[in-house]
Design a protein around this motif. Structure first.
Motif, PDB file in Angstrom:
ATOM      1  N   MET A   1      37.545   1.807  44.893  1.00  0.00           N
ATOM      2  CA  MET A   1      38.520   1.290  45.836  1.00  0.00           C
ATOM      3  C   MET A   1      38.336   1.968  47.191  1.00  0.00           C
ATOM      4  O   MET A   1      38.063   3.157  47.278  1.00  0.00           O
ATOM      5  N   LYS A   2      38.484   1.187  48.257  1.00  0.00           N
ATOM      6  CA  LYS A   2      38.355   1.730  49.598  1.00  0.00           C
ATOM      7  C   LYS A   2      39.457   2.753  49.875  1.00  0.00           C
ATOM      8  O   LYS A   2      40.522   2.714  49.276  1.00  0.00           O
ATOM      9  N   ASN A   3      39.192   3.621  50.811  1.00  0.00           N
ATOM     10  CA  ASN A   3      40.189   4.608  51.215  1.00  0.00           C
ATOM     11  C   ASN A   3      41.252   3.973  52.104  1.00  0.00           C
ATOM     12  O   ASN A   3      41.004   2.956  52.758  1.00  0.00           O
ATOM     13  N   ILE A   4      42.397   4.620  52.138  1.00  0.00           N
ATOM     14  CA  ILE A   4      43.465   4.254  53.051  1.00  0.00           C
ATOM     15  C   ILE A   4      43.717   5.478  53.923  1.00  0.00           C
ATOM     16  O   ILE A   4      43.982   6.565  53.408  1.00  0.00           O
ATOM     17  N   TYR A   5      43.604   5.287  55.230  1.00  0.00           N
ATOM     18  CA  TYR A   5      43.788   6.373  56.188  1.00  0.00           C
ATOM     19  C   TYR A   5      45.093   6.160  56.940  1.00  0.00           C
ATOM     20  O   TYR A   5      45.323   5.082  57.485  1.00  0.00           O
ATOM     21  N   LEU A   6      45.930   7.177  56.961  1.00  0.00           N
ATOM     22  CA  LEU A   6      47.189   7.111  57.692  1.00  0.00           C
ATOM     23  C   LEU A   6      47.025   7.849  59.013  1.00  0.00           C
ATOM     24  O   LEU A   6      46.630   9.019  59.031  1.00  0.00           O
ATOM     25  N   VAL A   7      47.293   7.146  60.114  1.00  0.00           N
ATOM     26  CA  VAL A   7      47.215   7.738  61.442  1.00  0.00           C
ATOM     27  C   VAL A   7      48.573   7.599  62.119  1.00  0.00           C
ATOM     28  O   VAL A   7      49.390   6.767  61.739  1.00  0.00           O
ATOM     29  N   GLY A   8      48.777   8.405  63.133  1.00  0.00           N
ATOM     30  CA  GLY A   8      50.011   8.362  63.901  1.00  0.00           C
ATOM     31  C   GLY A   8      50.276   9.723  64.517  1.00  0.00           C
ATOM     32  O   GLY A   8      49.634  10.714  64.176  1.00  0.00           O
ATOM     33  N   PHE A   9      51.225   9.743  65.414  1.00  0.00           N
ATOM     34  CA  PHE A   9      51.564  10.976  66.119  1.00  0.00           C
ATOM     35  C   PHE A   9      52.158  11.986  65.147  1.00  0.00           C
ATOM     36  O   PHE A   9      52.641  11.624  64.066  1.00  0.00           O
ATOM     37  N   MET A  10      52.114  13.256  65.518  1.00  0.00           N
ATOM     38  CA  MET A  10      52.711  14.282  64.665  1.00  0.00           C
ATOM     39  C   MET A  10      54.165  13.919  64.395  1.00  0.00           C
ATOM     40  O   MET A  10      54.862  13.393  65.265  1.00  0.00           O
ATOM     41  N   GLY A  11      54.590  14.149  63.157  1.00  0.00           N
ATOM     42  CA  GLY A  11      55.965  13.841  62.786  1.00  0.00           C
ATOM     43  C   GLY A  11      56.213  12.393  62.415  1.00  0.00           C
ATOM     44  O   GLY A  11      57.354  12.002  62.177  1.00  0.00           O
ATOM     45  N   SER A  12      55.162  11.584  62.340  1.00  0.00           N
ATOM     46  CA  SER A  12      55.353  10.167  62.007  1.00  0.00           C
ATOM     47  C   SER A  12      55.521   9.936  60.510  1.00  0.00           C
ATOM     48  O   SER A  12      55.914   8.847  60.092  1.00  0.00           O
ATOM     49  N   GLY A  13      55.227  10.952  59.692  1.00  0.00           N
ATOM     50  CA  GLY A  13      55.439  10.833  58.255  1.00  0.00           C
ATOM     51  C   GLY A  13      54.184  10.628  57.440  1.00  0.00           C
ATOM     52  O   GLY A  13      54.251  10.249  56.258  1.00  0.00           O
ATOM     53  N   LYS A  14      53.030  10.884  58.012  1.00  0.00           N
ATOM     54  CA  LYS A  14      51.760  10.611  57.330  1.00  0.00           C
ATOM     55  C   LYS A  14      51.624  11.342  56.001  1.00  0.00           C
ATOM     56  O   LYS A  14      51.231  10.742  55.003  1.00  0.00           O
ATOM     57  N   SER A  15      51.937  12.620  55.980  1.00  0.00           N
ATOM     58  CA  SER A  15      51.789  13.398  54.738  1.00  0.00           C
ATOM     59  C   SER A  15      52.791  12.961  53.679  1.00  0.00           C
ATOM     60  O   SER A  15      52.438  12.764  52.513  1.00  0.00           O
ATOM     61  N   THR A  16      54.035  12.790  54.076  1.00  0.00           N
ATOM     62  CA  THR A  16      55.079  12.382  53.128  1.00  0.00           C
ATOM     63  C   THR A  16      54.780  11.008  52.549  1.00  0.00           C
ATOM     64  O   THR A  16      54.798  10.812  51.330  1.00  0.00           O
ATOM     65  N   VAL A  17      54.491  10.055  53.419  1.00  0.00           N
ATOM     66  CA  VAL A  17      54.189   8.685  52.990  1.00  0.00           C
ATOM     67  C   VAL A  17      52.899   8.664  52.176  1.00  0.00           C
ATOM     68  O   VAL A  17      52.812   7.976  51.152  1.00  0.00           O
ATOM     69  N   GLY A  18      51.904   9.431  52.604  1.00  0.00           N
ATOM     70  CA  GLY A  18      50.622   9.448  51.915  1.00  0.00           C
ATOM     71  C   GLY A  18      50.722   9.875  50.463  1.00  0.00           C
ATOM     72  O   GLY A  18      50.088   9.283  49.590  1.00  0.00           O
ATOM     73  N   LYS A  19      51.521  10.895  50.204  1.00  0.00           N
ATOM     74  CA  LYS A  19      51.686  11.367  48.819  1.00  0.00           C
ATOM     75  C   LYS A  19      52.300  10.280  47.948  1.00  0.00           C
ATOM     76  O   LYS A  19      51.856  10.047  46.822  1.00  0.00           O
ATOM     77  N   ILE A  20      53.322   9.615  48.449  1.00  0.00           N
ATOM     78  CA  ILE A  20      54.004   8.556  47.686  1.00  0.00           C
ATOM     79  C   ILE A  20      53.059   7.371  47.476  1.00  0.00           C
ATOM     80  O   ILE A  20      52.963   6.816  46.373  1.00  0.00           O
ATOM     81  N   LEU A  21      52.355   6.985  48.538  1.00  0.00           N
ATOM     82  CA  LEU A  21      51.431   5.853  48.461  1.00  0.00           C
ATOM     83  C   LEU A  21      50.317   6.123  47.444  1.00  0.00           C
ATOM     84  O   LEU A  21      49.992   5.259  46.628  1.00  0.00           O
ATOM     85  N   GLY A  72      38.514   5.863  47.012  1.00  0.00           N
ATOM     86  CA  GLY A  72      39.730   5.957  46.208  1.00  0.00           C
ATOM     87  C   GLY A  72      40.712   7.005  46.690  1.00  0.00           C
ATOM     88  O   GLY A  72      41.450   7.566  45.893  1.00  0.00           O
ATOM     89  N   LEU A  73      40.731   7.250  48.004  1.00  0.00           N
ATOM     90  CA  LEU A  73      41.597   8.279  48.562  1.00  0.00           C
ATOM     91  C   LEU A  73      42.649   7.688  49.492  1.00  0.00           C
ATOM     92  O   LEU A  73      42.391   6.714  50.200  1.00  0.00           O
ATOM     93  N   VAL A  74      43.820   8.307  49.508  1.00  0.00           N
ATOM     94  CA  VAL A  74      44.799   8.096  50.564  1.00  0.00           C
ATOM     95  C   VAL A  74      44.707   9.355  51.411  1.00  0.00           C
ATOM     96  O   VAL A  74      44.858  10.465  50.908  1.00  0.00           O
ATOM     97  N   VAL A  75      44.422   9.175  52.705  1.00  0.00           N
ATOM     98  CA  VAL A  75      44.128  10.306  53.580  1.00  0.00           C
ATOM     99  C   VAL A  75      45.147  10.398  54.708  1.00  0.00           C
ATOM    100  O   VAL A  75      45.315   9.454  55.477  1.00  0.00           O
ATOM    101  N   SER A  76      45.796  11.546  54.792  1.00  0.00           N
ATOM    102  CA  SER A  76      46.684  11.839  55.916  1.00  0.00           C
ATOM    103  C   SER A  76      45.841  12.555  56.963  1.00  0.00           C
ATOM    104  O   SER A  76      45.257  13.597  56.691  1.00  0.00           O
ATOM    105  N   THR A  77      45.753  11.952  58.148  1.00  0.00           N
ATOM    106  CA  THR A  77      44.977  12.556  59.226  1.00  0.00           C
ATOM    107  C   THR A  77      45.916  13.302  60.168  1.00  0.00           C
ATOM    108  O   THR A  77      47.093  12.987  60.248  1.00  0.00           O
ATOM    109  N   GLY A  78      45.370  14.261  60.889  1.00  0.00           N
ATOM    110  CA  GLY A  78      46.152  14.903  61.929  1.00  0.00           C
ATOM    111  C   GLY A  78      46.356  13.930  63.074  1.00  0.00           C
ATOM    112  O   GLY A  78      45.593  12.977  63.234  1.00  0.00           O
TER     113      GLY A  78
END
Length: 166
Positions: A1-21, A72-78
């Motif tokens: 499965m392709k990766n999913i990369y979460l981008v956005g400004f600091m504090g947008s919720g990337k890490s929190t959302v990424g873990k759940i996703l 197969g990764l969900v990736v939270s980016t800085g």
């Protein structure tokens, strides 16, 4: 499965959302900032202070180049990693890039007590300028989610819906 990369400004919720996703999709979760901290043996704020932002951005670049070779990764980016055009293009070739779009007011409210964000230690006008500049690259993401005033679970459901439509 392709990766999913979460981008956005600091504090947008990337890490929190990424873990759940990642949990919902039965995928592995990677937080690029945490990987860098582990490899360097110090917090990002200390890397900025001791080695400079340029050094940190190079670490981000090397880390994302390694991550895109996996699947197969969900990736939270800085926040800065996803705002770099070369990094954005690299991620888009390897998976779906999801922009968690929040207002600057939301960011400032969420991070008002956070002492670990080096880029917040500057005047609000400088932060606003950085915020606006980064949005120019975030806009290139495959999927945009308005993440203001939504719970992490609501954001995850919206991401899942939009990914299924692609």
């Amino acid at each position: 499965m392709k990766n999913i990369y979460l981008v956005g400004f600091m504090g947008s919720g990337k890490s929190t959302v990424g873990k759940i996703l990642a949990e919902k999709l039965n995928m592995n979760f990677i937080d690029i900032d945490k990987l860098i901290e582990e490899k360097e043996g110090m917090k990002i704020k200390d890397i900025f202070e001791q080695k400079g932002e340029g050094y940190f951005r190079e670490l981000e670049r090397k880390q994302i180049e390694a991550v895109v070779k996996q699947e197969g990764l969900v990736v939270s980016t800085g926040g800065g990693l996803g705002a770099n055009l070369d990094n954005m293009n690299l991620m888009k070739k390897n998976g779906d890039v999801v922009w968690l779009d929040v207002s600057l007011n939301t960011v400032l409210d969420r991070l008002k007590n956070d002492q670990d964000r080096p880029l917040l230690k500057q005047p609000t006008e400088k932060i606003r300028q950085l915020f606006e500049e980064r949005k120019n690259v975030y806009r290139l993401a495959n999927i945009r989610i308005n993440a203001d005033k939504k719970t992490p679970s609501q954001i995850v459901e919206e991401i899942l819906t939009k990914i299924k439509r692609r």
